[in-house]
Scaffold this active site. Structure first.
Site, mmCIF file in Angstrom:
data_model
loop_
_atom_site.group_PDB
_atom_site.id
_atom_site.type_symbol
_atom_site.label_atom_id
_atom_site.label_comp_id
_atom_site.label_asym_id
_atom_site.label_seq_id
_atom_site.Cartn_x
_atom_site.Cartn_y
_atom_site.Cartn_z
ATOM 1 N N CYS A 136 12.275 -4.281 -3.945
ATOM 2 C CA CYS A 136 12.500 -5.716 -3.720
ATOM 3 C C CYS A 136 13.911 -6.158 -4.125
ATOM 4 O O CYS A 136 14.342 -7.253 -3.772
ATOM 5 C CB CYS A 136 11.466 -6.518 -4.503
ATOM 6 S SG CYS A 136 11.532 -6.173 -6.262
HETATM 7 C C1 LIG Z 1 8.195 -2.027 -5.361
HETATM 8 S S1 LIG Z 1 7.902 -0.395 -5.858
HETATM 9 C C2 LIG Z 1 6.334 -0.084 -5.079
HETATM 10 C C3 LIG Z 1 5.233 -0.029 -6.074
HETATM 11 C C4 LIG Z 1 3.885 0.378 -5.542
HETATM 12 N N1 LIG Z 1 3.397 -0.432 -4.466
HETATM 13 C C5 LIG Z 1 2.871 0.386 -6.666
HETATM 14 O O1 LIG Z 1 1.748 -0.070 -6.479
HETATM 15 O O2 LIG Z 1 3.200 0.841 -7.767
HETATM 16 C C6 LIG Z 1 9.024 0.521 -4.860
HETATM 17 C C7 LIG Z 1 8.901 2.017 -4.986
HETATM 18 O O3 LIG Z 1 9.770 2.625 -4.033
HETATM 19 C C8 LIG Z 1 10.252 3.818 -4.575
HETATM 20 N N2 LIG Z 1 11.484 4.164 -3.840
HETATM 21 C C9 LIG Z 1 12.655 3.511 -3.868
HETATM 22 N N3 LIG Z 1 13.546 4.096 -3.032
HETATM 23 C C10 LIG Z 1 12.913 5.142 -2.451
HETATM 24 C C11 LIG Z 1 13.310 6.120 -1.497
HETATM 25 N N4 LIG Z 1 14.534 6.107 -0.980
HETATM 26 N N5 LIG Z 1 12.420 7.048 -1.111
HETATM 27 C C12 LIG Z 1 11.166 7.052 -1.653
HETATM 28 N N6 LIG Z 1 10.742 6.150 -2.566
HETATM 29 C C13 LIG Z 1 11.598 5.196 -2.952
HETATM 30 C C14 LIG Z 1 10.479 3.511 -6.040
HETATM 31 O O4 LIG Z 1 10.483 4.680 -6.823
HETATM 32 C C15 LIG Z 1 9.303 2.578 -6.343
HETATM 33 O O5 LIG Z 1 8.218 3.283 -6.886
#
Ligand SMILES: C[S@@+](CC[C@H](N)C(=O)[O-])C[C@H]1O[C@@H](n2cnc3c(N)ncnc32)[C@H](O)[C@@H]1O
Length: 368
Positions: A79
């Site tokens: 976000c």
């Molecule tokens: C807003 S959180 C989502 C949380 C999830 N819905 C939960 O219930 O915990 C965003 C997630 O995206 C992952 N993320 C960020 N960039 C990424 C990428 N390039 N590839 C894979 N995962 C990624 C982060 O590690 C994080 O866990």
């Protein structure tokens, strides 16, 4: 052969969307998850017995995705590109890249998913990223619906205003050639739940979400040095009889006490007016952080233990929408003991409200 809906969970974190699918009780299963955060993946694997793929999403190819034969994409991308703290750089923020990549992949798939669900912060609705997403979905013939909702509207005493998008592709839909009737020009963002006519779910007292034993646990005390830095800032102080709490962010439990979430008053409960200019006076209130378990309850994760008051109300109202019932469907959310309290706060603060998503999936996206 089972024709249950095959879901891919992108940005899976601790699996909030996976839990929501389970809570929804729909005929769907999460067949693979993707995330680069090793601690989140450890928690996910501990509970779902399957490790998410830790390859960065922007490196996934159409073949990587096609092999899952997925019917549904569940997305909760980072976000920060849409928040003030993240400087609102939108598509120019490197953290928006994986979402942009998935949007670009959609038309390159021979068989794009029939369903798509996305969760993000309020502000996403006015971003270029969202515009790119809905324009792509519209061009591919998806029926799109967008809303901004908070768990408060579902009978859960926690604010977490979030943007949700559901999209469904009807079979045999060809990509649209006529762009004159574009979705972005006629869309509205719904803010009521259920969508037809707002229901009023009674908000229970916070007391039924609490772990009273945490009142005497030093690990959760709000340090005086942090209270001293408030300089007239008004914290959101809640008591067991409160019926609202603030949105928990990923800085909760740290020294960022001002806007990261509510603080529990455990002493002198007769005091309900506070002297913000005198931080000394706040120390007698016995302020503590909500525990990770209390936050998990407010975020409606399935847990072994919910207070009876949270599990007994099963009356269904308006269009099949239910008032909140603490979910006890297995697997529960558990943290491996190696995951520290600070890490638990960060993971939960990054996560989502499973009940709100479950209801959107059950009553809306997967409703036939
Ligand atoms: C807003 S959180 C989502 C949380 C999830 N819905 C939960 O219930 O915990 C965003 C997630 O995206 C992952 N993320 C960020 N960039 C990424 C990428 N390039 N590839 C894979 N995962 C990624 C982060 O590690 C994080 O866990």
């Amino acid at each position: 052969m089972s024709d249950s809906i095959r879901c891919l969970e992108f940005f899976s974190g601790i699996g909030g969307l996976h839990y929501a699918v389970n809570i929804a009780g729909v005929d769907a299963q999460v067949i693979a998850a993707f995330d680069v955060n090793e601690i989140a993946n450890k928690v996910y694997e501990h509970n779902f017995k399957k490790k998410p793929l830790n390859k960065t999403i922007e490196r996934l190819t159409p073949n990587d995705i096609a092999k899952y034969k997925a019917d549904c994409w569940l997305l909760s991308p980072p976000c920060q590109p849409y928040t003030q703290g993240g400087r609102e750089k939108d598509c120019d923020d490197p953290r928006a890249k994986p979402l942009m990549h998935l949007i670009d992949l959609l038309p390159r798939l021979a068989d794009p998913p029939r369903y798509l669900f996305l969760e993000n912060v309020k502000n996403f609705e006015s971003s270029q990223s969202r515009r790119k997403l809905v324009e792509q979905l519209d061009a591919l013939g998806y029926e799109i619906h967008e809303c901004l909702l908070s768990p408060i509207q579902f009978g859960i005493p926690n604010h977490r205003l979030r943007y949700y998008l559901t999209a469904r592709r009807c079979h045999n839909t060809q990509a649209k050639n006529d762009v004159s009737d574009s979705y972005v020009d006629r869309c509205t963002i719904n803010t009521t739940w259920p969508f037809s006519e707002e229901a009023h779910f009674e908000l229970p007292e916070l007391s039924i979400f609490l772990q009273p034993e945490a009142d005497d646990d030093e690990r959760y005390k709000v340090p005086f040095k942090d209270l001293k830095r408030l300089h007239n800032f008004r914290l959101d102080i809640v008591r067991p009889d409160s019926r609202k709490t603030s949105c928990v962010t990923k800085s909760y439990g740290s020294h960022h006490i001002m806007t990261s979430g509510s603080m529990m008053q455990t002493k002198k409960l007769e005091i309900t007016e506070y002297d913000w200019s005198n931080s000394e006076s706040l120390t007698e209130l016995g302020l503590r952080f909500l525990t990770p378990t209390e936050i998990a309850r407010l975020h409606a994760f399935p847990l072994e233990k919910y207070h009876e008051g949270v599990i007994s109300n099963t009356t269904s109202v308006m269009g099949g929408c239910r008032p909140f019932i603490g979910p006890t469907v297995q697997p529960y959310l558990e943290f491996p003991s190696s995951v520290t309290i600070g890490q638990r706060y960060r993971l939960l603060g990054n996560s989502l409200n499973c009940w709100v998503v479950a209801e959107l999936l059950r009553c809306h996206l997967f409703q036939r």
